[in-house]
Write an enzyme that holds these catalytic residues in place. Structure first.
Site, mmCIF file in Angstrom:
data_model
loop_
_atom_site.group_PDB
_atom_site.id
_atom_site.type_symbol
_atom_site.label_atom_id
_atom_site.label_comp_id
_atom_site.label_asym_id
_atom_site.label_seq_id
_atom_site.Cartn_x
_atom_site.Cartn_y
_atom_site.Cartn_z
ATOM 1 N N GLU A 102 15.900 -22.954 -103.505
ATOM 2 C CA GLU A 102 17.025 -21.950 -104.061
ATOM 3 C C GLU A 102 17.051 -20.761 -103.387
ATOM 4 O O GLU A 102 16.005 -20.002 -103.454
ATOM 5 C CB GLU A 102 16.687 -21.955 -105.783
ATOM 6 N N ARG A 153 1.760 -29.459 -106.733
ATOM 7 C CA ARG A 153 1.873 -27.995 -106.369
ATOM 8 C C ARG A 153 0.579 -27.135 -106.193
ATOM 9 O O ARG A 153 -0.248 -27.340 -106.761
ATOM 10 C CB ARG A 153 3.019 -27.354 -107.320
ATOM 11 N N LYS A 201 9.159 -16.145 -109.149
ATOM 12 C CA LYS A 201 10.226 -15.201 -108.580
ATOM 13 C C LYS A 201 10.580 -14.190 -109.458
ATOM 14 O O LYS A 201 10.548 -12.911 -109.171
ATOM 15 C CB LYS A 201 11.206 -15.844 -108.116
#
Length: 775
Positions: A271, A486, A496
């Site tokens: 993204e 992850r 973020k």
């Protein structure tokens, strides 16, 4: 059935009690074995049959589970009498599953499995003799009993597919004995190891457990992807666990292969709403690395479906970081490229009764047990009209969504496919006021780009069913989704939103502040791309979510810089030293190797003059026991100068009493008594600004309210950055941004982008190995 009863039944198959108990822990194998036992009936099983049933149960895939009774019957009837035939049967029913064959062709199955094929001892003997004579005789005579006879076994089995492995092994042993005779004393000794690789350094104590849990034994991404990862081959999607096969699957896979030529196609789909971090480095390496290792291609696809959070600088930085890590995208694409096609497919879903317009508010849809939508069964024509009104901006933002009629694995019903946002898009402008969600967009863009392996982190496993459902509902090519754990970093933030908060609160300067674990920050701090890639390879591609200490990443960085960063002499806290009897009438130039262990790799010149500067910490007025450097009664050597200096006078600041200068005499290192230590020094120096970094957060998990009740903003370390004015040799005056050096006895440093022609700035990348051990 009680556990004790199952253990007893498993033991009746031929398992030990321990193996039966371990098997019981695997729910899928236990379920298959229960069904197999029911299919086998109550009659006693002949020798070996039970373990063949167990072998079948461990390898049976969900998409072929309906064939379990057939396979059990063939095993019980001894038509599948070894593991090779069982594996062949499993392979055959899996292929049949791709084409949705309702009934298995018994004659074809038996042919594929070699049922009734008998390989005689004479055939085995003749084949073994021929193989040894043609390919292995010379190697056997040279290596004798140290030769790996498994190579011969594989070769023979390649020709005699249905030969019994034990019989083949026995025949090989006989032929080798006939050729070589009895074993000699030399044959009984262990073979001499040649080209033995040096042992890897032991991981740091805090990193050892994580390394053991995550590493697949690979040191590079190429090694990891070629030898440690076992994904399906392109076009064999139906082999993947959980893959949904429809009447269209065989045709769609053939068309897909025709378009791709059988090449691996992957994608990295970030993204564009922030800067990539260390977790993204793992994703980049897995996606680009897998494609590269199999001569395939990887797209960089921006998932730009949320225009209110996307900025141009993020698009540019993402591509820059991908290329910095050494990867070149096959194509750069955007989800927005497909907005029209995605819209048309949404209309198809509505027409099929598989999507509807809903008026529940966003807050009503939150959580895992929201109320079912009262509009779920609204007429198709009504949903079509309302969806068109959404597209034309006739319905207020938040007043309607398009939802899909599917339930996710986690039980959440009807994920949103489209929502209304009256905001301009950076690429499509004001063409759209409805934007698709990730759940709707991702799998369809994967299909459009003919992705063979949709590789994503474990949290998307709950979306796998909707991924397959949506592609199959539209009768389009369906890729395979594979999930991996992850990567999280201790003492760090990768969110973020939270990094943006650190920036707005002026705790860090920007996304590339070297205290962060964004990729731009790591590059600025001086971490080599190769080291980050190697670190990701060491993490492996397991399903476990892992959190590692920065020490593991720093160790990978140190490994690369040890062999790539030239050495330079620098002092961070200069102390003036005047050498009264310098054996040179004027300043001299000394030739110094860039890599003292490998002088052939180059050199540079440094200046030696009467006035030099050493580290303040390399002199003590009152040294403690065991102190090895300069003191009033102890000499010290100067690195690369061939001199040993001794203090004859100490000059102090009259106001503070601080030592400001040492007057020393020197002797040739060849004539003087060997000193206990050699220290770095500089003469006629230039000034550097040196920024020294430590961990930004005090606690391992700054986001954990149990560890940090006040929140991550309250966990900032006051010692996360300090600045020194250092003295360095002129050899560093021509340094360029991102050039990397080892400052001898201090650590590894990189030139910061703040550097100008008259002001050089260095960032400490990592300390030396011995410093890391102490820490």
């Amino acid at each position: 059935m009680a556990g004790e009863d199952l253990i007893a039944q498993f033991q009746a198959l031929g398992m030990s009690e321990q193996k039966a108990k371990e098997t019981l822990k695997n729910a899928n194998v236990t379920k298959n074995l229960q069904l197999a036992l029911a299919a086998a009936g109550s009659a006693p099983l002949s020798d070996g049959v039970g373990m063949l049933i167990y072998h079948m149960a461990t390898k049976l895939k969900p998409q072929t589970a309906e064939q379990l009774p057939l396979l059990v019957r063939y095993i019980v009837d001894r038509k599948l009498d070894n593991t090779q035939r069982v594996d062949a049967a499993l392979e055959y029913v899996l292929k049949c599953g791709q084409t949705l064959k309702a009934n298995i062709d018994a004659q074809e199955l038996e042919k594929e499995c070699g049922v009734g094929v008998v390989v005689t001892p004479e055939q085995i003997e003749r084949t073994v003799q021929a193989k040894i004579k043609a390919s292995y005789k010379d190697a056997l005579l040279e290596q004798r009993y140290h030769f790996n006879s498994f190579k011969i076994l594989q070769d023979v089995r390649g020709e005699l597919k249905w030969a019994d492995a034990k019989s083949v092994k026995a025949a090989i042993d006989v032929e080798i004995f006939d050729l070589l005779g009895p074993k000699t004393e030399a044959d009984l000794k262990p073979p001499t190891k040649q080209n033995e690789k040096p042992k890897a350094a032991k991981p740091k104590p805090e990193a050892a457990a994580a390394a053991e849990a995550t590493s697949d034994g690979a040191t590079t991404i190429a090694e990891l992807m070629k030898t440690k990862v076992n994904f399906h081959a392109p076009g064999e999607n139906f082999r993947a666990d959980g893959y949904v096969v429809t009447e269209q699957t065989e045709r769609l896979l053939k068309e897909h292969l025709a378009r791709t030529g059988g090449k691996v196609h992957t994608r990295f789909p970030p993204e564009p709403n922030g800067i990539l971090h260390i977790g993204h480095a793992k994703a980049i390496n897995i996606n680009f690395g897998y494609a590269a290792a199999h001569d395939g291609v990887c797209y960089l696809r921006y998932d730009d479906t949320n225009p209110e959070k996307e900025e141009e600088k993020f698009f540019l930085a993402i591509k820059e970081m991908v290329e910095w890590l050494g990867y070149k995208p096959f194509k750069v694409t955007y989800s927005s490229d497909n907005f029209q096609q995605l819209y048309e497919w949404a209309v198809v879903l509505i027409n099929k009764g598989l999507a509807y317009v809903c008026h529940q508010k966003a807050e009503e849809l939150k959580g895992f047990n929201p109320k079912p939508s009262p509009w779920r069964e609204r007429p198709i024509e009504e949903s079509l009209r309302l969806f068109e009104d959404m597209k034309r901006g006739k319905i207020d933002e938040g007043a309607a969504t398009l939802r899909m009629k599917v339930t996710l694995e986690e039980g959440k019903m009807d994920p949103v496919a489209y929502r209304i946002k009256f905001i301009s898009h950076h690429r499509t402008g004001s063409d759209w006021c409805i934007y698709p969600t990730y759940d709707y967009t991702h799998c369809l863009c994967d299909s459009i780009e003919d992705i063979t392996h949709s590789l994503c982190t474990k949290e998307f496993q709950s979306r796998r069913s909707s991924y397959y459902w949506l592609c199959n509902a539209l009768d389009i090519y369906c890729p395979v989704q594979w999930e991996y754990g992850r990567l999280n970093m201790n003492y760090a933030l990768v969110s973020k939103r939270k990094i943006a908060k650190l920036i707005t609160e002026q705790i860090v300067h920007d996304w590339d502040d070297p205290r962060l674990f964004t990729l731009t920050a790591l590059r600025r701090r001086g971490f080599p791309a190769e080291a980050i890639n190697n670190f990701c390879a060491q993490m492996g591609v397991t399903g476990a979510q892992i959190a590692v200490d920065p020490a593991m990443l720093e160790a990978a960085v140190r490994d690369v810089l040890n062999i790539t960063a030239p050495r330079r002499l620098v002092v961070l806290e200069p102390l003036k030293v005047t050498i009264k009897n310098l054996p040179h009438a004027k300043p001299v130039q000394l030739e110094v190797p860039d890599f003292p262990q490998n002088p052939q790799q180059g050199s540079h010149k440094i200046t030696l003059d009467k006035v030099i500067y050493i580290e303040q910490g390399d002199f003590k007025l009152e040294p403690e026991k065991g102190y090895r450097r300069l003191s009033p009664n102890q000499s010290v050597g100067l690195r690369h100068a061939g001199l040993v200096i001794s203090v004859v006078e100490i000059v102090k600041d009259p106001a503070t009493g601080k030592v400001v200068e040492l007057i020393c005499t020197s002797q040739s290192a060849e004539q003087a008594e060997k000193p206990k230590a050699f220290v770095q020094w500089v003469s006629q120096p230039i000034q550097l600004e040196v920024r020294l970094y430590e961990q930004l957060f005090k606690h391992k998990n700054p986001e954990d309210p149990n560890e940090v009740p006040g929140g991550f903003l309250s966990d900032i370390s006051e010692q996360s950055i300090s600045v020194a004015v250092a003295f360095a040799d002129k050899a560093l005056s021509q340094s360029k941004v991102y050039d990397k050096f080892q400052f001898e006895r201090i650590g590894f440093f990189s030139v910061d982008p703040d550097t100008t022609a008259d002001h050089i700035v260095f960032n400490r990348t990592v300390g030396l190995k011995e410093d890391a051990g102490k820490k």
